[in-house]
Scaffold this motif. Structure first.
Motif, PDB file in Angstrom:
ATOM      1  N   VAL A 251      26.626 -25.074  82.907  1.00  0.00           N
ATOM      2  CA  VAL A 251      25.699 -23.955  83.046  1.00  0.00           C
ATOM      3  C   VAL A 251      26.402 -22.630  82.768  1.00  0.00           C
ATOM      4  O   VAL A 251      27.443 -22.338  83.358  1.00  0.00           O
ATOM      5  CB  VAL A 251      25.068 -23.949  84.452  1.00  0.00           C
ATOM      6  CG1 VAL A 251      24.176 -22.740  84.639  1.00  0.00           C
ATOM      7  CG2 VAL A 251      24.295 -25.229  84.684  1.00  0.00           C
ATOM      8  N   LYS A 252      25.827 -21.841  81.865  1.00  0.00           N
ATOM      9  CA  LYS A 252      26.310 -20.496  81.568  1.00  0.00           C
ATOM     10  C   LYS A 252      25.449 -19.441  82.252  1.00  0.00           C
ATOM     11  O   LYS A 252      25.946 -18.413  82.676  1.00  0.00           O
ATOM     12  CB  LYS A 252      26.320 -20.243  80.056  1.00  0.00           C
ATOM     13  CG  LYS A 252      27.241 -21.159  79.297  1.00  0.00           C
ATOM     14  CD  LYS A 252      28.667 -20.889  79.671  1.00  0.00           C
ATOM     15  CE  LYS A 252      29.602 -21.790  78.880  1.00  0.00           C
ATOM     16  NZ  LYS A 252      30.970 -21.673  79.328  1.00  0.00           N
ATOM     17  N   LYS A 253      24.136 -19.679  82.328  1.00  0.00           N
ATOM     18  CA  LYS A 253      23.220 -18.768  83.015  1.00  0.00           C
ATOM     19  C   LYS A 253      22.187 -19.597  83.764  1.00  0.00           C
ATOM     20  O   LYS A 253      21.810 -20.672  83.323  1.00  0.00           O
ATOM     21  CB  LYS A 253      22.529 -17.836  82.037  1.00  0.00           C
ATOM     22  CG  LYS A 253      23.479 -16.853  81.395  1.00  0.00           C
ATOM     23  CD  LYS A 253      22.745 -15.901  80.503  1.00  0.00           C
ATOM     24  CE  LYS A 253      23.726 -14.957  79.856  1.00  0.00           C
ATOM     25  NZ  LYS A 253      23.099 -14.040  78.923  1.00  0.00           N
ATOM     26  N   LEU A 254      21.712 -19.065  84.878  1.00  0.00           N
ATOM     27  CA  LEU A 254      20.780 -19.779  85.753  1.00  0.00           C
ATOM     28  C   LEU A 254      19.715 -18.809  86.232  1.00  0.00           C
ATOM     29  O   LEU A 254      20.036 -17.725  86.723  1.00  0.00           O
ATOM     30  CB  LEU A 254      21.580 -20.349  86.931  1.00  0.00           C
ATOM     31  CG  LEU A 254      20.865 -21.121  88.003  1.00  0.00           C
ATOM     32  CD1 LEU A 254      20.377 -22.446  87.443  1.00  0.00           C
ATOM     33  CD2 LEU A 254      21.796 -21.388  89.161  1.00  0.00           C
ATOM     34  N   TYR A 255      18.455 -19.181  86.069  1.00  0.00           N
ATOM     35  CA  TYR A 255      17.343 -18.324  86.453  1.00  0.00           C
ATOM     36  C   TYR A 255      16.330 -19.134  87.261  1.00  0.00           C
ATOM     37  O   TYR A 255      16.123 -20.321  86.981  1.00  0.00           O
ATOM     38  CB  TYR A 255      16.601 -17.783  85.217  1.00  0.00           C
ATOM     39  CG  TYR A 255      17.481 -17.089  84.216  1.00  0.00           C
ATOM     40  CD1 TYR A 255      17.899 -15.781  84.406  1.00  0.00           C
ATOM     41  CD2 TYR A 255      17.875 -17.757  83.057  1.00  0.00           C
ATOM     42  CE1 TYR A 255      18.700 -15.150  83.470  1.00  0.00           C
ATOM     43  CE2 TYR A 255      18.675 -17.134  82.118  1.00  0.00           C
ATOM     44  CZ  TYR A 255      19.077 -15.825  82.333  1.00  0.00           C
ATOM     45  OH  TYR A 255      19.871 -15.214  81.399  1.00  0.00           O
TER      46      TYR A 255
END
Length: 96
Positions: free
Chosen positions: A87-91
């Motif tokens: 995971v690089k970004k999590l929203y």
């Protein structure tokens, strides 16, 4: 490129992994809707750094997430290959 963006549902509690000085977290998730009968529905997320604390603080099982990361696979020959996403970004994903 193996860059991918998915909407997933968290199905299990996170598992903490420790290797030497590096700590990470592994979370089992699944796609909300199965597209084909024989397609893979579950995969694992690998979280590093600040995302570990944010996940524990803000998310729980049965939550929906938008994840952006790098897709990896451990096997290509057999059908039991395991798919993981670093995971690089999590929203958060809100369903209203």
């Amino acid at each position: 490129m193996n860059h991918a963006i998915f909407v997933v549902k968290v199905i299990e509690k996170p598992v903490h992994l420790i290797y030497k000085e590096c700590q990470s977290m592994e979370i089992k998730v699944k796609f909300p809707i199965l597209r084909q009968k024989n397609s893979k529905n579950e995969l694992k997320l690998l979280l590093w750094g600040d995302y570990k604390g944010d996940f524990i603080k803000y998310y729980k099982t049965q939550d929906y997430l938008i994840i952006e990361g790098i897709l990896t696979s451990t096997g290509y020959v057999n059908e039991a290959n395991e798919v993981k996403i670093i995971v690089k970004k999590l929203y958060p994903f809100l369903l209203i």
